[in-house]
Design an enzyme around this catalytic site. Structure first.
Site, PDB file in Angstrom:
ATOM      1  N   LYS A  34     -14.008   2.965  -7.661  1.00  0.00           N
ATOM      2  CA  LYS A  34     -14.294   3.025  -9.100  1.00  0.00           C
ATOM      3  C   LYS A  34     -14.383   1.627  -9.703  1.00  0.00           C
ATOM      4  O   LYS A  34     -14.902   1.441 -10.788  1.00  0.00           O
ATOM      5  CB  LYS A  34     -13.259   3.863  -9.839  1.00  0.00           C
ATOM      6  N   SER A  65      -5.182  -2.963  -4.237  1.00  0.00           N
ATOM      7  CA  SER A  65      -3.847  -3.574  -4.116  1.00  0.00           C
ATOM      8  C   SER A  65      -3.728  -4.361  -2.817  1.00  0.00           C
ATOM      9  O   SER A  65      -3.043  -5.382  -2.768  1.00  0.00           O
ATOM     10  CB  SER A  65      -2.762  -2.505  -4.129  1.00  0.00           C
ATOM     11  N   GLN A 101       0.771  -9.912  -0.697  1.00  0.00           N
ATOM     12  CA  GLN A 101       1.090 -11.295  -0.351  1.00  0.00           C
ATOM     13  C   GLN A 101       1.743 -11.411   1.017  1.00  0.00           C
ATOM     14  O   GLN A 101       1.125 -11.760   2.013  1.00  0.00           O
ATOM     15  CB  GLN A 101       1.994 -11.899  -1.424  1.00  0.00           C
ATOM     16  N   GLY A 102       3.040 -11.025   1.065  1.00  0.00           N
ATOM     17  CA  GLY A 102       3.898 -11.354   2.201  1.00  0.00           C
ATOM     18  C   GLY A 102       3.288 -11.130   3.561  1.00  0.00           C
ATOM     19  O   GLY A 102       3.250 -12.046   4.389  1.00  0.00           O
ATOM     20  N   GLY A 103       2.784  -9.963   3.857  1.00  0.00           N
ATOM     21  CA  GLY A 103       2.175  -9.829   5.161  1.00  0.00           C
ATOM     22  C   GLY A 103       2.261  -8.459   5.780  1.00  0.00           C
ATOM     23  O   GLY A 103       2.321  -7.453   5.078  1.00  0.00           O
ATOM     24  N   GLU A 106      11.614 -11.215   5.733  1.00  0.00           N
ATOM     25  CA  GLU A 106      11.687 -10.615   4.397  1.00  0.00           C
ATOM     26  C   GLU A 106      12.901  -9.700   4.327  1.00  0.00           C
ATOM     27  O   GLU A 106      13.512  -9.376   5.351  1.00  0.00           O
ATOM     28  CB  GLU A 106      10.399  -9.854   4.071  1.00  0.00           C
ATOM     29  N   HIS A 143       9.215  -4.200  -7.418  1.00  0.00           N
ATOM     30  CA  HIS A 143       9.406  -5.493  -6.740  1.00  0.00           C
ATOM     31  C   HIS A 143      10.255  -6.369  -7.653  1.00  0.00           C
ATOM     32  O   HIS A 143       9.964  -6.497  -8.837  1.00  0.00           O
ATOM     33  CB  HIS A 143       8.049  -6.150  -6.459  1.00  0.00           C
ATOM     34  N   ARG A 161      14.935  -4.255  -1.181  1.00  0.00           N
ATOM     35  CA  ARG A 161      14.304  -4.525  -2.468  1.00  0.00           C
ATOM     36  C   ARG A 161      14.914  -3.736  -3.631  1.00  0.00           C
ATOM     37  O   ARG A 161      15.015  -4.240  -4.745  1.00  0.00           O
ATOM     38  CB  ARG A 161      12.851  -4.098  -2.295  1.00  0.00           C
ATOM     39  N   HIS A 200       5.563  -1.607  -8.198  1.00  0.00           N
ATOM     40  CA  HIS A 200       4.829  -2.319  -7.149  1.00  0.00           C
ATOM     41  C   HIS A 200       4.167  -1.390  -6.133  1.00  0.00           C
ATOM     42  O   HIS A 200       3.024  -1.590  -5.763  1.00  0.00           O
ATOM     43  CB  HIS A 200       5.819  -3.246  -6.449  1.00  0.00           C
ATOM     44  N   ARG A 229      10.660   1.604   0.679  1.00  0.00           N
ATOM     45  CA  ARG A 229       9.801   1.014   1.721  1.00  0.00           C
ATOM     46  C   ARG A 229      10.324  -0.355   2.142  1.00  0.00           C
ATOM     47  O   ARG A 229      10.629  -1.204   1.304  1.00  0.00           O
ATOM     48  CB  ARG A 229       8.370   0.874   1.204  1.00  0.00           C
ATOM     49  N   SER A 266       3.657  -1.897   4.320  1.00  0.00           N
ATOM     50  CA  SER A 266       2.564  -1.137   3.693  1.00  0.00           C
ATOM     51  C   SER A 266       1.192  -1.516   4.231  1.00  0.00           C
ATOM     52  O   SER A 266       0.359  -0.639   4.479  1.00  0.00           O
ATOM     53  CB  SER A 266       2.601  -1.276   2.174  1.00  0.00           C
ATOM     54  N   LEU A 267       0.916  -2.816   4.443  1.00  0.00           N
ATOM     55  CA  LEU A 267      -0.380  -3.136   5.068  1.00  0.00           C
ATOM     56  C   LEU A 267      -0.410  -2.537   6.477  1.00  0.00           C
ATOM     57  O   LEU A 267      -1.446  -2.054   6.940  1.00  0.00           O
ATOM     58  CB  LEU A 267      -0.602  -4.648   5.125  1.00  0.00           C
TER      59      LEU A 267
HETATM   60  C1  SIN Z   1       5.875  -9.379  -0.905  1.00  0.00           C
HETATM   61  O1  SIN Z   1       5.152 -10.235  -0.402  1.00  0.00           O
HETATM   62  O2  SIN Z   1       7.002  -9.611  -1.315  1.00  0.00           O
HETATM   63  C2  SIN Z   1       5.348  -8.005  -1.032  1.00  0.00           C
HETATM   64  C3  SIN Z   1       5.031  -7.458   0.285  1.00  0.00           C
HETATM   65  C4  SIN Z   1       5.244  -5.970   0.244  1.00  0.00           C
HETATM   66  O3  SIN Z   1       5.186  -5.376  -0.812  1.00  0.00           O
HETATM   67  O4  SIN Z   1       5.557  -5.428   1.292  1.00  0.00           O
END
Ligand code: SIN
Length: 468
Positions: free
Chosen positions: A36, A43, A48-50, A109, A220, A257, A308, A343, A348-349
């Site tokens: 859309k 997202s 970011q993180g990986g 993390e 987050h 988190r 988040h 989570r 998530s990725l």
């Molecule tokens: C982060 O980089 O802190 C977010 C990564 C995530 O949401 O798993």
């Protein structure tokens, strides 16, 4: 404009959608991707993180599973965790082979007992992965992409999903894969792009699909005050500390988190102190912080939690199948149960890669659409209007279903005319305990009676289910 039929229709252009599209196209299917917005509005692009995955010498899938389950607070579906951690390393290695320029060192993390997060320039992982997958999709002559085209409803005939209805008319397909992301932009304070308001859940529920875990919105903890700019958890993995206005630390920065987010809310005002870490590992993020008016070399950065990641969504099996024939879901809009009640960072990725691929493989087994069903699509009633989330609704969701929830506010939100806001509140009311990301001030502890997933199935109401 009439949109030609395809084998596999993928709605969404984030990591799950791109993975599903590429896997289906590589096996000979014609694929149409719809979004859309514009392809980079997902997202995943902003992640970011990986990508977590047990690829380090000191790591194993079992250790990754243990950390995932601990973070998930006794609610992760064991079979889904098994699939995620066992198949994850292979998916990460595929990205390496494709040329994703991962940093030489794995990151740490919150909630991880090992360094196992593959990242690009510390905080540019989502961009690096989705842009690479996106370029491959562009090069494929079996994948077409149409942007700026909302999906208004699902099309069903003869007991199966046969495609979707858009403002441009119907689109039919042998299989439809929803990979539309989550609902975090339904909260006023969010890290997500504006369009992420839970459209997949809204259209799937209307079509009669089951949804689960809608009470679990992950907040987050470290988002730049007054903005959507996420300050990745990997910064804390490198030693960044959280301090209060007096400069005192007040929480274990690498706790899961949900705990960190609640500690920040209780504290009122908090700052992420980046002064002592190696900031050169995060060049793009440091530049963004500076563009926002802060100098991370000299001043702690004000942060507070923001919505988040949507843990709940459309119920699927381990192959992305929903309980509507021909309809699949993958990534954030799906509820496989893999994340439990909280989570684990950077799962998530990974989920997008693992379950996006599985959904595509399963979708390829759908039988062709007979011409009679394609014709049925042409006679669909007028499309419903596109769903929108006005600021007043987003403010209400933030207020009534935020980090700390009280039943009176949830009861008001349950009456919202917005179907997703109302679902979040109904699920949060049903879960009369606190677990993971869902915190009720009236019942601040977990209750073993709620060790299960709340599921809404058509005609059956909300009920607790135990997923193995
Ligand atoms: C982060 O980089 O802190 C977010 C990564 C995530 O949401 O798993």
């Amino acid at each position: 404009m009439s949109i030609p039929p395809c084998d596999v229709l993928v709605v969404g252009t984030g990591a799950a959608g791109l993975t599903a599209a590429l896997v289906a196209a590589e096996r000979g299917a014609s694929v149409l991707m719809l979004t859309k917005g514009h392809a980079p509005d997902s997202s995943s692009w902003h992640a970011q993180g990986g990508i977590a995955g047990a690829i380090g010498d000191d790591d194993t899938a079992a250790l990754h599973a243990g950390d995932t389950e601990r973070a998930g607070r006794d609610l992760c579906r064991p079979s889904a965790v098994h699939v995620l951690v066992e198949e994850g390393p292979e998916r990460v290695r595929e990205l390496i082979t494709m040329g994703v320029p991962f940093d030489p060192e794995l990151s740490l993390e919150g909630g991880h007992s090992r360094r196992r997060v593959s990242s690009v320039e510390g905080a540019a992982t989502g961009w690096a992965v989705t842009s690479l997958l996106g370029r491959r999709a562009l090069r494929s002559d079996r994948i077409a992409t149409i942007e700026a085209t909302a999906v208004l409803s699902l099309l069903a005939a003869d007991g199966r999903c046969i495609g979707v209805l858009t403002p441009e008319g119907p689109v039919t397909a042998r299989a439809t894969v929803l990979a539309m992301g989550g609902a975090a932009a339904l909260w006023a304070r969010t890290t997500n792009p504006a369009g992420q308001i839970g459209d997949a859940v809204a259209i799937a529920v209307t079509a009669g699909a089951a949804v689960a875990d809608m009470e679990f919105m992950q907040f987050h903890p470290t988002v730049l005050e007054g903005s959507r700019l996420l300050l990745t958890e990997a910064l804390r993995g490198e030693g960044a500390t959280l301090i209060d206005s007096a400069g005192e630390r007040f929480v274990d920065e690498l706790a899961p988190r949900d705990e960190v987010a609640r500690a920040l809310v209780r504290k009122g005002r908090a700052f992420l102190d980046l002064r002592s870490i190696d900031r050169s590992r995060f060049p793009g993020l440091m530049a963004e912080i500076e563009r926002s008016g802060f100098d991370p070399a000299v001043q702690p950065i004000p942060v507070s939690p923001a919505a988040h990641y949507t843990i709940g969504g459309i119920v699927t099996d381990l192959n992305g199948r929903t309980d509507i024939n021909g309809l699949y879901a993958a990534g954030e809009c799906a509820a496989t149960g893999v994340h439990g009640a909280n989570r684990l960072a950077s799962n998530s990725l990974l989920e997008c890669l693992v379950f996006g691929r599985r959904a595509a493989l399963a979708a390829l087994d759908e039988p062709p659409l007979p011409a009679s069903l394609r014709d049925a699509a042409a006679h669909e009633p007028a499309a419903p209007p596109e769903r929108v989330a006005p600021e007043s609704l987003r403010e209400q969701v933030w207020r009534d279903a935020g980090v700390m929830r009280d039943p009176a506010a949830l009861t008001e939100l349950a009456a919202s005319p917005d179907p997703v806001a109302s679902l979040v509140a109904r699920f949060a009311l049903a879960r009369a305990e606190s677990r993971g990301v869902h915190y009720r001030i009236d019942v601040p502890a977990p209750d073993p009676a709620f060790e299960g997933h709340f599921v809404l199935r058509p005609g059956r109401g909300l009920a607790l289910e135990h997923w193995t």
